[in-house]
Design a protein around this motif. Structure first.
Motif, PDB file in Angstrom:
ATOM      1  N   THR A 114       0.844  -1.189   0.000  1.00  0.00           N
ATOM      2  CA  THR A 114       0.000   0.000   0.000  1.00  0.00           C
ATOM      3  C   THR A 114       0.880   1.239   0.000  1.00  0.00           C
ATOM      4  N   GLN A 115       0.512   2.255  -0.779  1.00  0.00           N
ATOM      5  CA  GLN A 115       1.281   3.493  -0.841  1.00  0.00           C
ATOM      6  C   GLN A 115       1.193   4.239   0.491  1.00  0.00           C
ATOM      7  N   SER A 116       2.320   4.763   0.932  1.00  0.00           N
ATOM      8  CA  SER A 116       2.328   5.548   2.170  1.00  0.00           C
ATOM      9  C   SER A 116       1.589   6.861   1.995  1.00  0.00           C
ATOM     10  N   THR A 117       1.639   7.414   0.798  1.00  0.00           N
ATOM     11  CA  THR A 117       0.918   8.653   0.474  1.00  0.00           C
ATOM     12  C   THR A 117       0.017   8.377  -0.724  1.00  0.00           C
ATOM     13  N   PRO A 118      -1.237   8.001  -0.493  1.00  0.00           N
ATOM     14  CA  PRO A 118      -2.142   7.673  -1.602  1.00  0.00           C
ATOM     15  C   PRO A 118      -2.305   8.849  -2.561  1.00  0.00           C
ATOM     16  N   GLN A 119      -2.332   8.544  -3.842  1.00  0.00           N
ATOM     17  CA  GLN A 119      -2.490   9.566  -4.877  1.00  0.00           C
ATOM     18  C   GLN A 119      -3.785   9.315  -5.632  1.00  0.00           C
ATOM     19  N   LEU A 120      -4.530  10.374  -5.891  1.00  0.00           N
ATOM     20  CA  LEU A 120      -5.809  10.252  -6.573  1.00  0.00           C
ATOM     21  C   LEU A 120      -5.602  10.102  -8.081  1.00  0.00           C
ATOM     22  N   PRO A 121      -6.446   9.319  -8.736  1.00  0.00           N
ATOM     23  CA  PRO A 121      -6.346   9.176 -10.189  1.00  0.00           C
ATOM     24  C   PRO A 121      -6.848  10.421 -10.906  1.00  0.00           C
ATOM     25  N   THR A 122      -6.405  10.606 -12.126  1.00  0.00           N
ATOM     26  CA  THR A 122      -6.841  11.714 -12.974  1.00  0.00           C
ATOM     27  C   THR A 122      -7.177  11.152 -14.358  1.00  0.00           C
ATOM     28  N   PRO A 123      -7.900  11.898 -15.200  1.00  0.00           N
ATOM     29  CA  PRO A 123      -8.157  11.407 -16.552  1.00  0.00           C
ATOM     30  C   PRO A 123      -6.891  11.133 -17.345  1.00  0.00           C
ATOM     31  N   VAL A 124      -5.818  11.861 -17.045  1.00  0.00           N
ATOM     32  CA  VAL A 124      -4.543  11.636 -17.734  1.00  0.00           C
ATOM     33  C   VAL A 124      -3.823  10.424 -17.157  1.00  0.00           C
ATOM     34  N   GLU A 125      -3.920  10.225 -15.844  1.00  0.00           N
ATOM     35  CA  GLU A 125      -3.297   9.095 -15.157  1.00  0.00           C
ATOM     36  C   GLU A 125      -4.364   8.343 -14.371  1.00  0.00           C
ATOM     37  N   PRO A 126      -5.216   7.571 -15.048  1.00  0.00           N
ATOM     38  CA  PRO A 126      -6.345   6.929 -14.366  1.00  0.00           C
ATOM     39  C   PRO A 126      -5.969   5.807 -13.412  1.00  0.00           C
ATOM     40  N   PHE A 127      -4.734   5.302 -13.493  1.00  0.00           N
ATOM     41  CA  PHE A 127      -4.308   4.234 -12.589  1.00  0.00           C
ATOM     42  C   PHE A 127      -3.369   4.756 -11.501  1.00  0.00           C
ATOM     43  N   ARG A 128      -3.248   6.043 -11.413  1.00  0.00           N
ATOM     44  CA  ARG A 128      -2.383   6.671 -10.408  1.00  0.00           C
ATOM     45  C   ARG A 128      -2.842   6.286  -9.003  1.00  0.00           C
ATOM     46  N   TYR A 258      -9.253  -7.565 -13.600  1.00  0.00           N
ATOM     47  CA  TYR A 258      -9.356  -6.465 -14.567  1.00  0.00           C
ATOM     48  C   TYR A 258      -9.646  -5.175 -13.809  1.00  0.00           C
ATOM     49  N   VAL A 259      -8.997  -4.086 -14.202  1.00  0.00           N
ATOM     50  CA  VAL A 259      -9.225  -2.783 -13.572  1.00  0.00           C
ATOM     51  C   VAL A 259      -9.701  -1.805 -14.644  1.00  0.00           C
ATOM     52  N   TYR A 260     -10.940  -1.300 -14.452  1.00  0.00           N
ATOM     53  CA  TYR A 260     -11.569  -0.407 -15.420  1.00  0.00           C
ATOM     54  C   TYR A 260     -11.674   1.006 -14.836  1.00  0.00           C
ATOM     55  N   PRO A 261     -10.975   1.990 -15.400  1.00  0.00           N
ATOM     56  CA  PRO A 261     -11.110   3.376 -14.930  1.00  0.00           C
ATOM     57  C   PRO A 261     -12.258   4.071 -15.670  1.00  0.00           C
ATOM     58  N   VAL A 262     -13.106   4.763 -14.942  1.00  0.00           N
ATOM     59  CA  VAL A 262     -14.268   5.407 -15.552  1.00  0.00           C
ATOM     60  C   VAL A 262     -14.454   6.810 -14.999  1.00  0.00           C
ATOM     61  N   VAL A 263     -15.175   7.627 -15.751  1.00  0.00           N
ATOM     62  CA  VAL A 263     -15.679   8.921 -15.284  1.00  0.00           C
ATOM     63  C   VAL A 263     -17.180   8.926 -15.544  1.00  0.00           C
ATOM     64  N   ARG A 264     -17.882   9.892 -14.971  1.00  0.00           N
ATOM     65  CA  ARG A 264     -19.309  10.019 -15.246  1.00  0.00           C
ATOM     66  C   ARG A 264     -19.535  10.273 -16.737  1.00  0.00           C
ATOM     67  N   ALA A 265     -20.672   9.860 -17.229  1.00  0.00           N
ATOM     68  CA  ALA A 265     -20.952   9.963 -18.662  1.00  0.00           C
ATOM     69  C   ALA A 265     -21.062  11.401 -19.135  1.00  0.00           C
ATOM     70  N   ALA A 266     -21.392  12.323 -18.239  1.00  0.00           N
ATOM     71  CA  ALA A 266     -21.556  13.720 -18.630  1.00  0.00           C
ATOM     72  C   ALA A 266     -20.253  14.283 -19.185  1.00  0.00           C
ATOM     73  N   ALA A 267     -20.359  15.086 -20.242  1.00  0.00           N
ATOM     74  CA  ALA A 267     -19.179  15.690 -20.866  1.00  0.00           C
ATOM     75  C   ALA A 267     -18.437  16.568 -19.860  1.00  0.00           C
ATOM     76  N   GLY A 268     -17.116  16.499 -19.889  1.00  0.00           N
ATOM     77  CA  GLY A 268     -16.286  17.312 -19.004  1.00  0.00           C
ATOM     78  C   GLY A 268     -16.063  16.734 -17.630  1.00  0.00           C
ATOM     79  N   SER A 269     -16.595  15.549 -17.334  1.00  0.00           N
ATOM     80  CA  SER A 269     -16.394  14.932 -16.017  1.00  0.00           C
ATOM     81  C   SER A 269     -14.919  14.631 -15.791  1.00  0.00           C
ATOM     82  N   GLN A 270     -14.443  14.906 -14.586  1.00  0.00           N
ATOM     83  CA  GLN A 270     -13.026  14.771 -14.279  1.00  0.00           C
ATOM     84  C   GLN A 270     -12.725  13.730 -13.200  1.00  0.00           C
TER      85      GLN A 270
END
Length: 365
Positions: A114-128, A258-270
């Motif tokens: 487990t990471q000592s400092t958890p990092q949140l995923p982003t659309p550019v790095e969805p597995f971060r 399997y790991v699936y990264p997703v965002v909300r369907a609405a345009a511009g969701s981050q």
């Protein structure tokens, strides 16, 4: 001094500098690099200039430069020691956290660290911030064993059966159309059409899904009205093994997460959420001389599935991920906590330990 090493006498050099400062006719229009440097110093300073051989500013400037470099290095080391996670984030989470893992050759004996400092995923790095950042992309994360003659099959036939087994996993859990909810035609084409219980399951799973006939047991389908996949990559970690089965069949066991990264369907969701699905599928490549089977198809022996952040309770036939605001207000459920990235225990053992009907609580996503 020129590149050849010839020296100019001190008297000549000082006369040249005085003439350059006074604008003498004989001064060159474009002095050398050293002349420009020294002339500028003479214009900025007052008093009598020293000869170039005795000038000490250059050594002192080098001393200050190394002092500054040393200070920066010291500060940098302190930052790395006190906040390594933040430093890794500056460089896209590099280092060990992004180094690809070797193929999984057997069941691991412990979960990923487990990471000592958890990092949140982003659309550019969805597995971060996820162990999946080190996993393979698509089928590259699913390891195949070496083929050998087994049961009724030759070495070449076993190799082909292993490849087709992995093709089924790709067609059922990685193909973009299937993830969008389309019927998994390529995957179904690999199933033995004479296996009646499986054909009954397929006939109702997509039109009237239920706990018994849930298409998610074999196929990954996202509720695209609510979410959409981020990027083109699904991360995987798993392995395929085989042995001789009943009536000389080649029995292939697949265990893949399997790991699936997703965002909300609405345009511009981050905000990025991740859904994690683990399946254990056992296939039997039967001897056509002993079992009714179509060439190039297999019979299903068993199939089990576990999901995290894919929806629990009402069966819809689709994966329905939740985001931070929804998870924060939702009841944690009646099941135990578990790590969905932990592959040290089989899905079958987890079900026997906790029961199939409970909603488990994932410790990380």
């Amino acid at each position: 001094m020129g590149n050849g090493g010839t020296s100019i006498p001190d008297e000549e050099w000082e006369r040249f500098l005085r003439e350059a400062e006074a604008g003498a006719q004989g001064a060159p229009k474009e002095p050398s690099a050293r002349a420009r440097m020294v002339t500028r110093r003479l214009q900025e300073e007052t008093g009598r200039p020293e000869g170039w051989r005795t000038h000490q500013l250059a050594p002192r400037r080098w001393g200050k430069g190394w002092y500054a470099v040393g200070l920066l290095v010291t500060v940098g080391l302190l930052i790395v020691a006190l906040a390594p996670g933040r430093v890794a984030g500056w460089f896209g989470g590099g280092g060990a956290a992004s180094t690809p893992l070797a193929a999984e050759s057997g069941r691991p004996d412990q979960p990923p660290p487990t990471q000592s400092t958890p990092q949140l995923p982003t659309p550019v790095e969805p597995f971060r911030g996820s162990p999946a950042a080190q996993w393979g992309d698509g089928t590259s994360g699913i390891s195949l064993p070496a083929a050998r003659a087994t049961g009724w099959m030759s070495k070449e036939q076993v190799s082909q059966a292993l490849d087709r087994s992995r093709d089924f996993l790709a067609a059922s859990s990685l193909e973009r159309g299937v993830l969008r909810g389309e019927r998994p035609k390529k995957a179904i084409a690999l199933l033995n059409p004479h296996q009646h219980d499986v054909q009954d399951y397929l006939a109702t799973a997509f039109s009237a899904p239920s706990r018994k006939n849930d298409p998610l047991l074999l196929f990954s389908r996202l509720a695209t009205k609510k979410v959409r996949l981020v990027g083109d990559v699904v991360k995987t970690r798993g392995r395929i093994t085989y042995r001789e089965g009943k009536r000389g069949a080649v029995e292939v066991t697949t265990d893949v997460t399997y790991v699936y990264p997703v965002v909300r369907a609405a345009a511009g969701s981050q905000e990025v959420a991740r859904t994690i699905v683990r399946r254990e599928v056992v296939m039997s490549w039967d001897d056509p001389a002993k079992v009714v089977v179509e060439p190039g198809t297999f019979s299903l022996v068993s199939y089990k599935m576990d999901t995290s952040n894919g929806g629990c309770g009402t069966v819809t036939g689709y994966l329905t991920p939740e985001f931070s605001a929804e998870r924060a207000t939702k009841d944690r459920g009646d099941g135990p906590e578990f790590d969905p990235y932990d592959r040290s225990t089989s899905v079958d053992a987890l079900m026997q330990e906790t029961g199939e009907t409970k909603c488990w609580t994932a410790t990380r996503l």
